[in-house]
Design an enzyme around this catalytic site. Structure first.
Site, mmCIF file in Angstrom:
data_model
loop_
_atom_site.group_PDB
_atom_site.id
_atom_site.type_symbol
_atom_site.label_atom_id
_atom_site.label_comp_id
_atom_site.label_asym_id
_atom_site.label_seq_id
_atom_site.Cartn_x
_atom_site.Cartn_y
_atom_site.Cartn_z
ATOM 1 C CD GLU A 132 -2.629 2.348 -3.297
ATOM 2 O OE1 GLU A 132 -3.652 3.034 -3.414
ATOM 3 O OE2 GLU A 132 -2.000 2.253 -2.240
ATOM 4 C CG ASP A 137 -1.825 1.168 1.321
ATOM 5 O OD1 ASP A 137 -2.706 1.281 0.451
ATOM 6 O OD2 ASP A 137 -1.665 1.989 2.246
#
Length: 733
Positions: A462, A409
């Site tokens: 990401e 993330d």
């Protein structure tokens, strides 16, 4: 009895300032080399008796009211203590007679240089047997602490009883074996810093944590589960995920489904295995991606503010039950991907922040160590032990929980020193740039080790900027991920589909632009949770038009997505056109499946996944320009796009014709490269899925009519807001 202990050492012990309580407590040979002395520190005790091989000996407290000692003529061997105090009488093993350690010199050396890939087997809390006595070995890294103790019900949460020793050969590790403890013991560390301030901290390496709002760590044994996924792991190790179909179902376990009859409680890991796995398998997804299930204190963070990096959240059960969930996924042919958050961590007092009274895990300078926008702290990737903590953690989930991949993330927040910062709020790197060199090095090392130890695994970034070479190996200057979320495709495609079809001709390039750079990286096309929160509405709510058109638009979007190069990710609920924006505190609205249009959408996604996983042309060459070409991307007035997907075998090709307006074209011509019968193998407008059922009666013969630079063509019926997929039937068929 010789008073072999200095008064200053006693003072340091009773004020919790001694770095090695073993120098005072436990058995010691007297200075004259004759008798032995046994000492124990028992605050509040009125009487202590040593029970040894030679019988009972009353211990005296002449030098301090709470420091008891006695002399024995020979080495005391195995002994126990009978302690009498205001809480009664108890018989205990003396923790300070066990001088063994699980730490070697090599462990300390590897940890100090950031290369101990199994440090979780040394730090934390581990059931162990020392000198034939079962207990728990505790170890924690706190280099700036003056004193560290273990707290728990076993000592009435009093830090005076079980003070740890600082390991001389380490870089600030403290250790203690406490006998007669076991699995399920709740504990914390009490840390006293150089100013005398005391912090109660959860164990950063704990394998289990208490359910929030409690914050204690729990002793857990991860060796008890017997796995049954050996065949899955063997196949994974021999596979190349870039050449395989990846249809990922993204799930937030706390809101996928709840039990309203029981106070709207969460499903357990066991119940999720019973319900979620068959559901995902039936829909044809290949993987489940879990929003972070690493332990976190705040439900509203969705798991993205992690404190217990080595513990699956207790909201749904214990570690063994999560192992069983992963195992059952694998036995059902479904992979498991975890969202993993090394970019930042929360400031909760029991967590990593100011862990030993100093900025241990985070940068001291807030311009480097704090995300103002998120209210969280940034890891110090330049510190070896911190980098080791994170890298070993990622490897831990592969090794101990058999996961198949991680999605990292907020990679952009790690890569840029000025991420979400204004001038004067960040510190340049040593070259004067804004790139976080330590984070780059960390990510490269992380990915190299994942693929070294776990071939066939997934490491997905990401990353929301144009940082180059994210999915290229470090030896080519890349970050080493093997996949990256295609944020540009997502942004442009959703912008296009939100537009009224009447005006889509003015946004034509939103559909075509992504292909110009889609082969620069290995991409995952993700319609994720981020697109259905924060007032963005649901995926069906983004679609324009009346009710029928909304569903037709969504079917067209999904079909285009599955035809576009790149692996696939859909967030839970999208598969049946969930009506409202996602709410992490509520279950999905499963009652919508009582309505035909939602049930038909679910059936559509099931068929789309079957198409995707059954056609090599849709996944074998996702990362190769040879796997895609436009037949016609210039029909701006009609908003029609025609393209071909190819597999490793060039004869394996699929023709996609996508009409993104509600206009029905009964005589639409598209060029094809080869003559023959082109079977219509998929039609998003089929009546089965709630469409208008316009199609081509199973397929078309090509005609000798050149168009779009192709020698042959098909004259087809093109449905409104529909996508058709054709496959040329081979002669032997």
């Amino acid at each position: 009895m010789n008073p072999t202990v200095e008064l200053r050492d006693i003072e340091a012990l009773v004020t919790n300032l001694h770095a090695d309580p073993f120098a005072i407590l436990g058995p010691h040979r007297a200075e004259d080399g004759g008798a032995w002395v046994v000492r124990t520190y028992q605050p509040g005790a009125s009487r202590v008796v040593l029970l040894g091989e030679s019988g009972e000996l009353a211990m005296e407290n002449r030098r301090h009211p709470d420091l008891f000692e006695c002399a024995v003529p020979t080495a005391p061997g195995a002994y126990r203590l009978r302690v009498e105090d205001a809480w009664g009488e108890r018989l205990i093993e003396d923790a300070y007679r066990f001088r063994g350690s699980l730490l070697s010199d090599l462990d300390g050396h590897l940890f100090a240089e950031g290369n101990h890939h199994r440090i979780y087997e040394k730090l934390g809390a581990h059931p162990a047997v020392f000198e034939g006595v079962a207990g728990v070995y505790f170890a924690v890294w706190a280099p700036s602490a003056r004193n560290v103790s273990v707290l728990g019900d076993f000592n009435r949460w009093d830090g005076r009883f079980h003070q740890m020793r600082r390991v001389e050969r380490s870089t600030g590790i403290w250790e203690l074996f406490i006998p007669e403890l076991g699995e399920g013991t709740v504990y914390k560390f009490e840390i006293k810093n150089g100013f005398g301030h005391i912090y109660e901290k959860s164990d950063p390496y704990a394998f289990q944590q208490e359910l929030r709002p409690k914050s204690g760590s729990v002793v857990a044994d991860l060796d008890r589960y017997s796995w049954n996924d050996g065949e899955w792991l063997k196949r994974r190790a021999l596979s190349n995920p870039l050449k395989q179909p990846l249809a990922i179902y993204e799930v937030h376990l706390g809101s996928w489904m709840r039990v309203p009859e029981e106070g709207d409680r969460f499903l357990s890991y066991t119940e999720l295995a019973d319900k979620l796995i068959p559901y995902v398998k039936d829909l044809g997804f290949t993987h489940i991606e879990l929003l972070p299930i690493l332990e976190h204190p705040f439900d509203g963070s969705w798991g993205y503010q992690v404190l217990g990096y080595y513990a699956p959240t207790s909201r749904f059960g214990n570690p063994t039950e999560f192992m069983a969930f992963v195992d059952r996924c694998h036995q059902s042919g479904i992979g498991v991907i975890l969202d993993w958050v090394p970019a930042h961590f929360p400031k909760d007092g029991h967590g990593l922040a100011l862990f030993d009274g100093t900025h241990l895990y985070e940068h001291a300078d807030s311009r480097q160590g704090e995300h103002k926008e998120w209210g969280t702290l940034v890891f110090n990737y330049g510190r070896n032990e911190v980098r080791n903590f994170l890298i070993a953690n990622a490897l831990f989930w592969f090794e101990r929980y058999h996961i198949d991949g991680i999605r990292v993330d907020a990679v952009a927040a790690m890569l840029y020193l000025d991420y979400s910062r204004h001038d004067g709020e960040w510190v340049a790197n040593r070259y004067g740039g804004r790139e976080n060199l330590e984070a780059i090095g960390f990510l490269r090392q992380l990915n190299e080790l994942i693929f070294l130890y776990y071939p066939g695994a997934l490491s997905i970034a990401e990353e929301s900027t144009a940082w180059p070479l994210v999915t290229r190996p470090p030896y080519l200057g890349g970050l080493g991920f093997n996949l990256k979320w295609h944020m540009g495709w997502m942004h442009d495609t959703l912008a296009y589909f939100r537009t009224d079809p009447l005006f889509r001709r003015y946004r034509h390039n939103d559909i075509t632009f992504s292909i110009t750079y889609t082969f620069y990286e290995n991409f995952v096309l993700a319609l994720s949770h981020d697109e259905v929160v924060h007032m963005k509405g649901s995926i069906i709510g983004k679609m324009p038009g009346d009710g029928w058109q909304k569903f037709a638009n969504l079917r067209a979007l999904f079909t285009f997505m599955y035809g576009h190069p790149g692996k696939k990710t859909l967030f839970m609920g999208m598969e049946f056109a969930h009506g409202r924006e996602w709410n992490a505190y509520q279950s999905l609205d499963w009652h919508l499946l009582d309505y035909p249009q939602h049930r038909q959408m679910q059936q559509f996604v099931r068929a789309l996944n079957r198409l995707y996983t059954g056609q090599p042309a849709l996944y074998e060459e996702d990362c190769n320009p040879a796997g895609f070409f436009w037949v016609d991307c210039h029909d701006v007035l009609n908003s029609v796009f025609t393209f071909v997907r190819r597999g490793k075998d060039p004869s394996e090709q699929l023709l996609f014709v996508c009409n993104f307006t509600p206009t029905y074209h009964p005589h639409y011509r598209v060029g094809v490269l080869e003559t023959g019968f082109w079977q219509e193998i998929f039609n998003s407008d089929s009546g089965i899925y709630g469409g208008s059922n316009k199609g081509n009666l199973g397929g078309l013969w090509s005609e000798n009519w050149a168009i779009h630079g192709q020698p042959y063509s098909l004259g087809l019926q093109l449905p409104p807001l529909g996508c058709l997929v054709f496959k040329r039937r081979k002669e032997q068929d």
